[in-house]
Design a protein around this motif. Structure first.
Motif, short mmCIF file in Angstrom:
data_model
loop_
_atom_site.label_atom_id
_atom_site.label_comp_id
_atom_site.label_asym_id
_atom_site.label_seq_id
_atom_site.Cartn_x
_atom_site.Cartn_y
_atom_site.Cartn_z
N GLU A 595 -63.71 118.73 10.67
CA GLU A 595 -64.88 119.18 10.32
C GLU A 595 -65.50 120.14 10.97
O GLU A 595 -66.21 121.14 10.58
CB GLU A 595 -66.05 118.14 10.60
CG GLU A 595 -65.73 117.76 12.18
CD GLU A 595 -66.94 116.94 12.77
OE1 GLU A 595 -67.29 115.87 11.70
OE2 GLU A 595 -67.43 116.74 13.96
N THR A 596 -64.43 120.91 12.11
CA THR A 596 -64.93 122.05 12.67
C THR A 596 -63.64 123.02 12.67
O THR A 596 -62.35 122.57 12.82
CB THR A 596 -65.08 121.62 14.17
OG1 THR A 596 -66.33 121.13 14.25
CG2 THR A 596 -65.05 123.01 14.98
N PHE A 597 -63.92 124.09 11.93
CA PHE A 597 -62.89 125.01 11.67
C PHE A 597 -63.07 126.43 12.35
O PHE A 597 -64.06 127.02 12.54
CB PHE A 597 -63.08 125.43 10.01
CG PHE A 597 -62.61 124.20 9.16
CD1 PHE A 597 -61.44 124.07 8.57
CD2 PHE A 597 -63.58 123.28 8.74
CE1 PHE A 597 -61.05 122.83 7.68
CE2 PHE A 597 -63.18 122.28 8.37
CZ PHE A 597 -62.16 122.12 7.52
N LEU A 598 -61.94 126.73 12.98
CA LEU A 598 -61.54 127.98 13.76
C LEU A 598 -60.58 128.75 12.90
O LEU A 598 -59.19 128.39 13.31
CB LEU A 598 -61.69 128.02 15.30
CG LEU A 598 -61.31 129.30 15.99
CD1 LEU A 598 -62.35 130.60 15.80
CD2 LEU A 598 -60.90 128.98 17.30
N ILE A 599 -60.81 129.76 12.34
CA ILE A 599 -59.76 130.32 11.58
C ILE A 599 -59.52 131.75 11.90
O ILE A 599 -60.42 132.60 11.80
CB ILE A 599 -59.95 130.07 10.04
CG1 ILE A 599 -60.09 128.48 9.56
CG2 ILE A 599 -58.74 130.86 8.82
CD1 ILE A 599 -60.27 128.24 8.25
N PHE A 600 -58.25 132.21 11.84
CA PHE A 600 -57.85 133.54 12.16
C PHE A 600 -57.21 134.32 10.92
O PHE A 600 -56.10 133.72 10.59
CB PHE A 600 -56.86 133.61 13.25
CG PHE A 600 -57.69 133.27 14.69
CD1 PHE A 600 -57.89 134.18 15.68
CD2 PHE A 600 -57.53 131.88 14.94
CE1 PHE A 600 -58.40 133.50 16.87
CE2 PHE A 600 -57.96 131.22 16.19
CZ PHE A 600 -58.51 132.15 17.05
N ALA A 601 -57.64 135.66 10.44
CA ALA A 601 -57.16 136.17 9.19
C ALA A 601 -56.35 135.47 8.25
O ALA A 601 -55.20 135.41 8.14
CB ALA A 601 -55.67 136.97 10.03
#
Length: 975
Positions: A595-601
């Protein structure tokens, strides 16, 4: 005669008159002009020289020591060493380093490396779409309303959401992922290390972008195999199957054409007349999606004309293995009584003796019929055999397996069954694909199939290279497998060529940057199934594909096939015990928890197929933070935006894939002025763990003061399956993440990587910089062959000469899979099947790599926009366009049952008549109404790609499925 500007113009005028009255008569009468000193004779030479000298001095900057080094690896994977110059804190120029060390005077070297995309990265650094400051969404998602906030505010927001999710959902609620826009060892390790420390879900990149080689892994045990590109200079024949190296491998393509001058034959198999095909000796215009049928036709030709190598096949493949005809299963040691008089017990006992105490695993040991003594014999090298060598003639035993024949054997349960070999079954299957029978599908004449078989089987050194394109069809897995099966029939390994996807070096020690030596593990999820479920892509599939389509591609009705897929996705219905066990391992169990997204590039809203993906993803995302250097089509929908530094502003390292033997280092130029408030990924992640630990410790202290019974729950998050401690200790994350303060920045990561990785020795930052920003890998870098100091690299020399087993269940090149699903779907041996795409519309829509960008990176580059149409365009055959009343430059509507998009028409005879092409990478915001080309592309999971747990077909880096980009048909009309 001294050449002056006046004399030059006078001669030019005479020439013009001469041409008008009689062609080149004036030139015929004039004497040749001799210029002894061109530079001195040039008009205004001092002005011109000074102009160039001043420009050079300005761009060069203060001194050489202030220069930086870099490489343009934004998932192009070329990995080219460049100098970066700076003046007054601004990047002024990038130069090819061009001093890679030649390995052999008889072989061309890798200098210089670079391409039209990378050479303008200094301009991209300062483009208007740079994200300059942390931003918080203040309107609806995607509305474009932002508020500039401080770094502390932004990091607090991210850390707070991570912490609350871990308290309520556990680590399974987190999705922390480094995407395809940052495939580098040092920089990319920052986000991976954070996700591993917290136990977050991470999806497999190669499968969700459709760049997996599962069909190759099936045959060889791994998908990324092959050679360094200088090997192509040494070959007799190179076959480029679904690949266009002139466009996609620009820094390396010269080896093809130097090889051609060296006597090699270049063959291209592709639907379009691509930029490599125009220079090739033979172009085979295969119809889109029928590559597997052509491969099977070639296999049939090789078998029928006896072009295969029996001795090689018996030693290095499972083709002599025996198959039970009653259930289509391989005959295993566990099936028989070892006291059966038809069984060679002597060799069985000898294997135990040579195994030095190792026991048989009977389910993983397979049998052949030994023509030396006419007995059924266990084969060495199987995964369950105590003897690991593939050598059939060794001290004390002699095995000559039969390739053809039928036999009967009595099993230990008393049942008598008939047997044949895998080779017999392959021969029988390949006969169905005789060239004349499949010509109407492939478009390839039988005479060309005959020629291809000879070109592959007869020369000394042949390499078949296969591109990512093949896996982007629904049944592309089977096509990959069929193509990859060809070299094993004709003895292609090591110096004799073989099969090439993209070589990878053995790089040991880099895991110390991204991981914790097994103490903590991330939740590694299937890429293609994660995206399929996160984006509810099955909605598009149910809408788009007909019952006829499913029956043609799978043999099942639409209703039955979708039901089977849903059962597999839903963890096999209501089997609670199975659900619990699957959560203890990696694979496909996590999509209902995040439910919690931390996305790089990772520009997933540009990349993913179908019209429903973005909306479905955002419904699941309670919180979405995104890290990148530019405002792309995914950044626009985030809740928090964190500005990352770009490639010339960071320290980094890049090695794989192994197109060459060098690791390149990025080192920012001295005195480079920051762009906005951008930070490196290592700085960002360090700030997150500091804030996370602060929040957790504060909550813990407050709970203790209140006298709560279990205040430790605020700093000890239970994780019994992916943490050896059983917890995620949030009061220790700073020390764990930073290695006690030694690993806080991107430069720290490079220093430690150079120290950790055996293949980089002996090197440090100073030696790499002095050399020009690169190092040469040492001899430990070869995975399945030695990396010789003076010869190009190719795979599997250790297997060929040392008889080492392959990493497969049989220990050999695999031609038979007796998994129940594979037997049911008629794919136990290599075969080919029709694609899923509807016949309702006339054109297959294909989206190859772009010429003027690297995926979506550089798509908005001002410089590169000038070199193309500047707007999204489709390529269409002129005859088709004429029939539809479409002219070059017209706006056209492309449509099917899923949706529509508008683009400019680009007429080119290089495009086949049954397809339209749109180079991928165009951002949705470049299209009218934000409707882009992926909205007309459907996808469906292939059940065979979902299969798991058979031998070496176990989910991981070598076995997963693909997102299928070429499973749609469309129509087109003038707008």
């Amino acid at each position: 005669m001294k050449l002056t500007r006046r004399n030059f113009l006078k001669a030019l005028g005479i020439t013009g008159a001469g041409i008008t009255v009689g062609g080149n008569a004036a030139f015929a009468k004039d004497k040749a002009v001799i210029v002894e000193n061109p530079r001195a004779s040039y008009p205004n030479k001092s002005y011109t020289e000074n102009m160039y000298r001043n420009e050079f001095a300005f761009t060069y900057g203060d001194n050489k020591e202030a220069h930086g080094t870099a490489y343009h690896c934004v998932n192009c994977q070329g990995n080219c060493a460049w100098d970066v110059w700076v003046n007054n804190g601004i990047i002024t120029r990038e130069n090819q380093v061009a001093n890679y060390t030649p390995i052999n005077p008889k072989i061309p070297d890798f200098n210089p490396r670079g391409c039209n995309k990378g050479v303008q990265h200094s301009q991209v650094t300062y483009e208007k779409d740079r994200i300059l400051y942390p931003l918080k969404r203040v309107g609806k998602r995607g509305e474009g309303k932002w508020k500039r906030i401080s770094w502390d505010e932004a990091i607090t927001e991210v850390a707070k959401n991570i912490y609350e999710t871990m308290l309520t959902k556990g680590p399974e609620g987190l999705f922390i992922h480094v995407g395809a826009g940052m495939l580098t060892e040092a920089r990319g390790a920052a986000g991976k290390r954070l996700g591993t420390l917290l136990g977050a879900v991470r999806a497999y990149i190669a499968s969700y972008v459709g760049d997996m080689f599962p069909g190759v892994s099936l045959v060889y045990g791994e998908g990324n195999i092959g050679c360094s590109y200088d090997f192509f200079y040494t070959t007799d024949v190179n076959i480029w199957w679904g690949q266009d190296p002139n466009k996609t491998r620009i820094p390396d393509a010269h080896f093809l054409w130097e090889g051609k001058y060296n006597g090699s034959k270049q063959i291209v198999i592709a639907p379009e007349l691509n930029s490599t095909a125009i220079h090739a000796d033979l172009w085979v215009p295969i119809k889109p999606g029928y590559d597997g049928h052509l491969a099977m036709a070639i296999i049939n030709e090789i078998i029928q004309k006896k072009l295969y190598k029996p001795k090689f096949v018996k030693t290095f493949t499972d083709l002599p293995f025996l198959v039970r005809l009653d259930n289509k299963k391989l005959l295993r040691l566990s099936d028989i009584d070892i006291n059966n008089p038809d069984f060679d017990k002597e060799i069985y006992e000898l294997f135990k003796e040579k195994g030095e105490g190792k026991e048989y695993e009977p389910e993983k040991v397979f049998l052949t019929f030994n023509t030396v003594n006419n007995k059924f014999t266990v084969m060495p090298g199987c995964e369950g055999s105590p003897v690991k060598t593939l050598r059939l003639k060794d001290v004390g035993f002699n095995i000559d397996p039969a390739l053809e024949g039928r036999w009967k054997i009595r099993l230990k349960d008393g049942k008598e069954v008939e047997l044949t070999t895998v080779f017999e079954l392959l021969k029988e299957e390949a006969k169905k694909f005789e060239a004349s029978k499949v010509q109407h599908l492939t478009g390839v004449h039988p005479s060309i199939v005959e020629q291809l078989a000879k070109d592959i089987a007869l020369p000394k050194n042949v390499m078949i290279s296969m591109g990512f394109t093949i896996g982007k069809y629904f049944n592309g897995l089977l096509a990959q497998r069929a193509i990859a099966s060809i070299p094993g029939l004709v003895g292609r390994l090591g110096p004799y060529g073989g099969f090439n996807t993209e070589n990878e070096w053995a790089i040991s020690g880099m895991g110390k940057l991204s991981g914790f030596s097994g103490k903590y593990k991330q939740r590694f999820a299937s890429g293609f199934t994660s995206e399929f479920v996160l984006g509810d892509v099955i909605t598009d599939a149910e809408k788009y594909y007909s019952d006829e389509d499913f029956k043609r591609a799978t043999g099942l009705s639409k209703e039955e096939y979708i039901k089977r897929v849903k059962e597999m996705l839903n963890n096999y219905g209501d089997d609670k015990k199975w659900k619990e066990s699957i959560k203890k391992k990696d694979g496909k169990p996590y999509w209902d928890t995040v439910e919690t997204f931390l996305i790089f590039a990772d520009s997933r809203f540009r990349r993913n197929k179908g019209a429903t993906y973005r909306e479905a993803f955002l419904k699941k995302a309670k919180f979405f933070a995104y890290v990148d250097f530019r405002m792309n089509s995914t950044a626009q929908w985030a809740d928090i935006l964190l500005p990352a530094k770009s490639h010339y502003e960071v320290w980094d390292l890049r090695t794989n894939p192994g197109y060459h033997r060098y690791a390149n280092m990025a080192q920012p130029p001295q005195n480079l002025k920051p762009v906005g408030e951008a930070k490196s990924e290592w700085e960002i992640c360090t700030m997150i763990v500091e804030k996370l630990q602060e929040l957790a410790t504060k909550r813990y202290e407050e709970a203790k003061k209140k006298g709560e019974k279990n205040p430790e729950k605020y700093i000890r998050i239970p994780d019994p399956t992916h943490s050896k401690t059983g917890y995620r200790e949030l009061d220790q994350v700073v020390d764990n993440y930073t290695k006690g303060g030694k690993l806080r920045t991107d430069k720290d990561a490079v220093i430690l990587a150079l120290e950790y990785v055996d293949q980089f020795q002996p090197n440090n930052i100073e030696t790499v910089h002095k050399r020009g920003g690169f190092l040469q890998l040492n001899d430990k870098a070869g995975k399945t062959s030695p990396l010789y100091p003076d010869k190009p690299y190719n795979s599997f020399e250790n297997n060929l000469y040392l008889f080492e087993r392959f990493e497969t269940l049989s220990g050999r090149l695999t031609y038979y899979v007796d998994h129940d699903l594979w037997i049911e779907f008629g794919a136990a041996v290599p075969t080919a099947k029709e694609q899923l795409r509807p016949k309702k519309y006339p054109f297959t829509i294909m989206s190859p790599h772009a010429r003027w960008s690297i995926h979506s990176t550089y798509k908005t580059s001002t410089i590169l926009q000038r070199l193309q149409r500047g707007v999204p365009y489709i390529m269409i055959n002129p005859e088709v366009a004429k029939a539809k009343g479409i002219k070059d430059g017209d706006e056209v509507r492309v449509f099917n049952d899923l949706g529509e998009f508008y683009a400019m028409a680009k007429l080119t005879p290089a495009c086949p008549k049954d397809a339209i092409y749109i180079e991928h990478g165009w951002e949705p915001f470049a299209f009218k109404g934000y409707k882009h080309h992926n909205e007309v592309i459907g996808d469906m999971l292939n059940i065979l790609e979902l299969s798991d747990g058979w031998g070496h077909l176990v989910f991981g880096g070598n076995w997963d499925g693909n997102q299928h980009a070429y499973e749609a048909t469309v129509d087109v009309e003038k707008a």
